[in-house]
Design an enzyme around this catalytic site. Structure first.
Site, mmCIF file in Angstrom:
data_model
loop_
_atom_site.group_PDB
_atom_site.id
_atom_site.type_symbol
_atom_site.label_atom_id
_atom_site.label_comp_id
_atom_site.label_asym_id
_atom_site.label_seq_id
_atom_site.Cartn_x
_atom_site.Cartn_y
_atom_site.Cartn_z
ATOM 1 N N HIS A 81 0.757 -1.255 -0.088
ATOM 2 C CA HIS A 81 0.039 -0.068 -0.251
ATOM 3 C C HIS A 81 0.870 1.425 -0.137
ATOM 4 O O HIS A 81 0.312 2.352 -0.059
ATOM 5 C CB HIS A 81 -0.970 -0.136 1.170
ATOM 6 C CG HIS A 81 -0.408 0.274 2.368
ATOM 7 N ND1 HIS A 81 0.072 -0.709 3.405
ATOM 8 C CD2 HIS A 81 -0.299 1.545 3.076
ATOM 9 C CE1 HIS A 81 0.413 -0.246 4.489
ATOM 10 N NE2 HIS A 81 0.447 1.071 4.424
ATOM 11 N N ASP A 126 -0.158 -7.549 1.411
ATOM 12 C CA ASP A 126 0.399 -6.183 1.670
ATOM 13 C C ASP A 126 1.969 -6.283 1.570
ATOM 14 O O ASP A 126 2.599 -5.971 2.813
ATOM 15 C CB ASP A 126 -0.124 -5.547 2.840
ATOM 16 C CG ASP A 126 0.149 -4.010 2.791
ATOM 17 O OD1 ASP A 126 0.507 -3.478 1.877
ATOM 18 O OD2 ASP A 126 -0.143 -3.619 3.885
ATOM 19 N N GLN A 213 1.025 6.053 11.878
ATOM 20 C CA GLN A 213 1.218 6.636 10.684
ATOM 21 C C GLN A 213 2.681 7.081 10.521
ATOM 22 O O GLN A 213 3.237 7.588 11.130
ATOM 23 C CB GLN A 213 0.262 7.840 10.420
ATOM 24 C CG GLN A 213 -1.372 7.362 10.306
ATOM 25 C CD GLN A 213 -2.022 6.792 11.117
ATOM 26 O OE1 GLN A 213 -2.020 7.335 12.262
ATOM 27 N NE2 GLN A 213 -2.573 5.571 11.046
ATOM 28 N N GLY A 214 3.156 6.670 9.112
ATOM 29 C CA GLY A 214 4.392 6.974 8.900
ATOM 30 C C GLY A 214 5.400 5.681 8.870
ATOM 31 O O GLY A 214 6.518 5.643 8.442
ATOM 32 N N ASP A 215 4.803 4.568 9.615
ATOM 33 C CA ASP A 215 5.691 3.396 10.024
ATOM 34 C C ASP A 215 5.326 2.251 8.935
ATOM 35 O O ASP A 215 6.046 1.221 8.799
ATOM 36 C CB ASP A 215 5.559 2.827 11.456
ATOM 37 C CG ASP A 215 5.891 3.709 12.381
ATOM 38 O OD1 ASP A 215 7.148 4.462 12.291
ATOM 39 O OD2 ASP A 215 5.123 4.029 13.477
ATOM 40 N N SER A 216 4.462 2.371 8.120
ATOM 41 C CA SER A 216 3.986 1.489 7.117
ATOM 42 C C SER A 216 5.236 0.959 6.208
ATOM 43 O O SER A 216 5.910 1.797 5.871
ATOM 44 C CB SER A 216 2.936 2.072 6.108
ATOM 45 O OG SER A 216 1.578 1.932 6.562
#
Length: 269
Positions: A81, A126, A213-216
């Site tokens: 993603h 993913d 958020q931002g660690d994906s």
């Protein structure tokens, strides 16, 4: 609302500024709590402490606002993603070799190709590989788990993402440990949304420590039988960040290990 742990728009632009050194986001002291909007306090990733330089040499920061791990000198393993469709892609910049994104010793390399998991449609599968335009030397890679032997216990997560839900991206790499959560328990929390064969959950029932958020795309990893780091998960999604009874959901690397290895071979890495 269930959200991917990635960035868009202004936050991604801010990340690019942090990496370039044109914007300073002060990371917290190692044990200090972060003040979240509305005056609530969330412990530091969330609940984390600052990583030491060289502690996790395989960690990668990607310019679209995601994390990743160095799979080989030319390949970065991240989340599907976080990237577009499979094909030529020269728009991504990988930052490596540092915990401080503004460090003058940081290594930056452009991408030249993206391979996204076949059949990815936003639900499972993913994972993705980013091929770098040139190999990175002098940094350790992170092997992936090829069996379920290590899909349990206590895991380490790390990233430059928000230290609390809705918070800013970090200049310094943060790390935390999270315990395994069984498929049955995780599915009970998420109302049956977990794809049990493809996903693995980790976190505390009380919340407080999590990726955000931002660690994906970043790795979840632990020590193997030889005391070496091995990757067992890829940061994927969750309901908010560090909320009670909502552990982080990660791509289960062991399930996709053969497909990842085949894709890596096809990319020359």
């Amino acid at each position: 609302m269930v959200r991917w742990r990635t960035l868009t728009g202004l936050l991604a632009a801010a990340l690019a500024a942090v990496t370039a050194g044109s914007l300073t986001l002060a990371a917290p002291a190692a044990a200090a709590p972060a003040a979240a909007p509305g005056g609530t306090v969330g412990p530091y990733v969330v609940g984390g402490t600052r990583a030491a330089q060289g502690e996790f040499p395989f960690m990668v920061r990607l310019s679209m606002g995601c994390g990743g791990a160095l799979y080989s000198p030319r390949l970065v393993l991240t989340a599907a993603h976080c990237v577009g469709a499979t094909g030529t892609n020269t728009s991504i910049t990988a930052t490596l070799g540092v915990v401080d994104l503004q460090s003058t010793s940081r290594i930056t390399v452009k991408s030249n190709y993206v391979y996204r998991a076949p059949g990815y449609n936003g639900n499972g599968k993913d994972w993705a590989l980013i091929r770098l335009a040139s190999p990175v030397t002098g940094l350790s890679t992170l092997p992936i788990a090829t069996t379920t032997a290590y899909d349990n216990g206590t895991f380490t997560v790390a990233g430059w993402g928000a230290p609390y839900e809705g918070g800013p991206q970090q200049r310094y790499l943060l790390k935390a440990t999270v315990p395994f959560v069984s498929d049955a328990t995780c599915n009970s929390y998420y109302g049956g949304q977990i794809i049990t064969a493809e996903e693995i959950c980790a976190g505390y029932a009380s919340g407080g420590t999590d990726t955000c958020q931002g660690d994906s795309g970043g790795p979840m990893f632990r020590r193997d039988a030889n005391n070496a780091w091995i990757q067992v998960g890829i940061v994927s999604w969750g309901n908010g960040c560090a909320r009670p009874n909502y552990p982080g959901v990660y791509t289960q690397v062991s399930y996709f290990s053969s497909a990842i290895a085949s894709a890596a071979a096809s990319l020359g890495g």
